[in-house]
Design an enzyme around this catalytic site. Structure first.
Site, PDB file in Angstrom:
ATOM      1  N   TYR D  50      -0.239 -27.270  27.103  1.00  0.00           N
ATOM      2  CA  TYR D  50      -1.326 -27.885  26.336  1.00  0.00           C
ATOM      3  C   TYR D  50      -2.387 -26.837  26.033  1.00  0.00           C
ATOM      4  O   TYR D  50      -2.682 -25.978  26.873  1.00  0.00           O
ATOM      5  CB  TYR D  50      -1.950 -29.042  27.129  1.00  0.00           C
ATOM      6  N   GLU D  51      -3.012 -26.933  24.854  1.00  0.00           N
ATOM      7  CA  GLU D  51      -3.947 -25.889  24.452  1.00  0.00           C
ATOM      8  C   GLU D  51      -5.215 -25.861  25.303  1.00  0.00           C
ATOM      9  O   GLU D  51      -5.968 -24.906  25.266  1.00  0.00           O
ATOM     10  CB  GLU D  51      -4.306 -26.014  22.958  1.00  0.00           C
ATOM     11  N   SER D  52      -5.422 -26.890  26.107  1.00  0.00           N
ATOM     12  CA  SER D  52      -6.536 -26.865  27.064  1.00  0.00           C
ATOM     13  C   SER D  52      -6.304 -25.853  28.171  1.00  0.00           C
ATOM     14  O   SER D  52      -7.197 -25.608  28.979  1.00  0.00           O
ATOM     15  CB  SER D  52      -6.731 -28.258  27.659  1.00  0.00           C
ATOM     16  N   GLY D  53      -5.126 -25.256  28.235  1.00  0.00           N
ATOM     17  CA  GLY D  53      -4.866 -24.220  29.229  1.00  0.00           C
ATOM     18  C   GLY D  53      -3.911 -24.639  30.328  1.00  0.00           C
ATOM     19  O   GLY D  53      -3.701 -23.890  31.283  1.00  0.00           O
TER      20      GLY D  53
END
Lengths: 272, 254, 272, 254
Positions: D50-53
């Site tokens: 996920y691009e949240s890390g």
């Protein structure tokens, strides 16, 4: 998912003659056991890459495995100079050693660029020093917004990176903590990677300060308890400082070095 | 007053140079000893930054190297090596860079790379640059600690590893170096400061018992001496006691 | 060392009319309380910067604090669109809103460049999209080693960055864990910073996954328990998802928005 | 066999598209539901990024957003947002990028920015790019999940937020995009695949009960249909049960 392998098999498969090899670690977690295995397997013409080549690189150089060194600070940390490194540079013994020399900031950013899939990195560095005169791959680049001139260095993309870590799980997820240095970047910048670990566990309990390398980003993991000796592994072992001090005398003389190498590395049983 | 060695005087003088509540980028060896002495004496809130990624390390013994585990154990934050250079050093967040040297010239340029011969065939191959070029470029100011001798204090360094004032006034600005450069050099004989006008390192203080002649004899260029040359205070009993206790911790680990 | 301040004093001192303000957070740790204080103190002509402007930016825009938005994704996360944002873009209500639009990768790297003291960042991004046609500060740069053309974006240097975190100690050292997003970079890129925290503690017990911002790199810390509501603070609170869903209806209509703002923000007592 | 909705069929078909032991960069909404369904059924070792890390998130409920705490709690590693883009997405480490779309054209170009009017005065302002441009550029391949209609399947997207095959064969190479592009589009009517020769999205599979005419009527360009057009399998009872249980977790949190 990373493969679980023995150290001997991991080195045999992943480290090849002529390779560009990075064995990283910032005093902490130096992959000594893997370096010794490379010496035992008689690799030749390696280009060794590391910010802080220390005793294990001195040993690899003295053993004749290395034709070229890419680095930013070569010394026996906390003790002094590296005599096998000096002998190779000053007297081409046992083979000539070509140098490519950078600063720490430059090397760190070269790994970052490699890990990021970029061909170069930009930094404020080297300006006014004599390094660019002798290291042709330090160049300048102009900011397309401000026109300011900065320094560019090319990405590092080792054929293989070897690091030591505290532990891994059975899927090859690797957990490192304490001083984690540039290990993540060095692994991600490389085409292949081998991680030696103190132990394989069923589950990686989270630890403050941890860096986790997912198993799908690592090629192989080898359990090698004590694999960082005489350096240290936070949570597992302390630095054997007597060895670092003793190395100064052992390594000053070619014969005492060769005797040490024969006794402690070449005739040692392969670990794991 | 307790007897003390020239090295002890040098370390104490270097420690005194560090102000409390500042951040100091610490090189290994003498700088690390002096920075830890400062933190243990007059500068308890000195922030020690090590290039291994330890920010705000508070070791209770001398670290064996800049990657000693005690630094990570006691740091406010441990960051990656790329981060310490990119986010902390490069933007100029660090007040003081504290460096050693193998050779130093009158403009505070430092050599830790090669001595004698030429680069590809040197007489002595030294460890190299490490973090020093960018520490010297980016810190608010630089303090150098080095024993003074004709071997170290040379007319012209054999290799510019880290830039001081280059070849004189205006050079740092021309090169785009944003830190203030090597304001102060602490030696076993005294203290040199860069003249604000000429950028030349100028003897401004002697350690007790030292003479200008000694300093001149240990300098490979015609040494400038300040009109206001002073004599520093000897180490206090407290400074010496703390320094020796620190040194003893290193031997104990050994 | 960071100053410990009240939220009202922190905003009064650090956030000024016309400032470039980044209030970061990736769904987690959104500094809602600080945003409300900015609305109460009637700041005007702000340039708001954020990768993921969400409900708090919708509120600031609707309250008329904002003249310009620099962003890469503006929405009500997990719910849908931002109606105050839309109304400002489509109808200039309550004031016109100028946009500077990027991708996440571009914005993240702009913060990295700002935190690194570099004027620009290099990435593989935007190529072939219509973004560079409308966002002039997306440019190209050629690698000085390979000749390859890459994308360059300028550094972000907010006048002030505001973030919410779990806790700080009395020296202003800030501890954040869970999804830490781009908060470190946003704080380090800014000239000034204000961190609201759930609590001030005597000692920061280390936590896995933590990011610690040293107090000497932060301007001010304000204790604001619950300061991220209706978003969440890992270890302290969970997301108030009902509010996010309700916001869709509240914000669709200018009048219901104004009523909500008057009741819940403007007439609310200043916290802390 | 249980009754199911067109959206359920679409989600199941999208989940089936994901292979086990691959890494998938997951957009929020339908992609996240489908990726979690895949992990809960045939692809237990699917790595969700996920691009949240969050790398390797293993949520046991549907996340409310890509920044849901359950993702951090269950991830193999949580990294910073710059790191997830620079070290993980950009170098091409992610096998599949899984995206939604507001508009899509025959070459798989995606618009999530503005519809109608012009950029500065649009009819509808959408959320914008987020991580999509670089996901579309760098992942090994891209899977798009989107409901098929004349509103979404347009002759030419109003704004190219994320590049598919540009204006046809060779464009990705010319632009230097290193990932394979949008190989597959899953809709509520069927599955489209990019023709390897023309790069045009081509109807290759219909969901049970669907017709070519329905698909053509929901497509704003003359839709190419594969000679090997097949009909997919309906959701199995197991797939439906797992999907509904996942959806229920989302409502429970609400």
């Amino acid at each position: 998912m990373a493969k679980l392998v023995s150290l001997a098999d991991g080195v045999a498969e992943l480290v090849r003659d002529g390779d560009v090899v990075a064995m990283e670690g910032f005093t902490h977690l130096i992959p000594f056991a893997a370096g010794h295995e490379i010496i035992r397997q008689r690799r030749r013409d390696l280009t060794l890459v590391r910010m802080t080549p220390d005793v294990i690189y001195d040993q690899l150089i003295g053993a004749g495995c290395v034709g070229r060194l890419v680095f930013s600070w070569g010394g026996n940390p906390g003790v002094g100079s590296l005599h096998r490194f000096r002998d190779a540079v000053q007297n081409s013994w046992p083979v000539p050693l070509e140098l490519e020399e950078h600063s720490h900031a430059g090397m760190a950013n070269r790994y970052v660029a490699g890990a990021s899939g970029l061909p170069f990195a930009v930094l404020r560095g080297y300006t006014g020093t004599d390094l660019p005169r002798h290291t042709p791959n330090i160049r300048t680049i102009d900011c397309p917004f401000t026109g300011e001139t900065l320094t560019a260095v090319p990405a590092l993309r080792p054929d293989v990176t070897v690091v030591h870590a505290q532990r891994a799980d059975r899927a090859g997820n690797v957990q490192i903590w304490g001083i984690t240095g540039v290990q993540k970047e060095a692994v991600l910048a490389a085409r292949r990677s081998l991680v030696t670990v103190e132990e394989i566990v069923d589950r990686l309990e989270p630890v403050p300060g941890q860096v986790v390398l997912p198993g799908w980003a690592v090629t192989a993991v080898a359990p090698v308890p004590g694999g960082s000796h005489p350096s240290y592994t936070q949570g597992y072992s302390v630095r054997d400082n007597d060895f670092y001090l003793a190395w100064d005398a052992i390594s000053r003389d070619r014969d005492s070095f060769k005797q040490w190498l024969d006794r402690h590395v070449r005739k040692a049983e392969a670990q794991a | 007053m307790t007897d003390y060695t020239a090295d002890e005087m040098m370390t104490v003088a270097a420690a005194r140079q560090l102000r409390d509540d500042t951040a100091c980028f610490v090189g290994i060896g003498l700088p690390s000893t002096a920075a830890n002495l400062a933190r243990a004496t007059h500068a308890p809130n000195l922030v020690l930054v090590y290039e291994s990624g330890c920010l705000g390390a508070k070791p209770d013994r001398l670290p064996l190297s800049i990657g000693d585990g005690i630094l990570a154990d006691t740091a406010d934050a441990v960051v990656s090596v790329p981060e310490v250079f990119n986010y902390w050093l490069q933007p100029g967040r660090i007040d003081v860079g504290f460096l050693g040297a193998a050779q130093l010239d009158r403009y505070g340029n430092i050599n830790t790379t090669v001595v004698g011969g030429d680069y590809t065939d040197p007489r002595v191959r030294l460890p190299g640059a490490g973090g020093a070029p960018e520490i010297a470029a980016s810190c608010g100011e630089v303090v150098v600690i080095v024993r003074q001798s004709l071997r170290t204090f040379v007319e012209r360094v054999d290799f510019v590893t880290s830039v001081g004032y280059g070849s004189g006034p205006g050079d740092r600005a021309r090169l785009g170096l944003r830190g203030g450069g090597p304001r102060t050099v602490i030696t076993d004989l005294g203290v040199l400061e860069a003249d604000p006008r000429t950028c030349e390192l100028t003897l401004t203080r002697l350690h007790p018992g030292g003479t200008v002649e000694q300093a001149r004899a240990a300098t490979g260029w015609p040494l400038a001496v300040s009109d206001d040359l002073s004599t520093g205070e000897p180490p206090t009993d407290d400074e010496l006691a703390v320094l020796r206790a620190l040194e003893a911790t290193k031997k104990a680990v050994r």
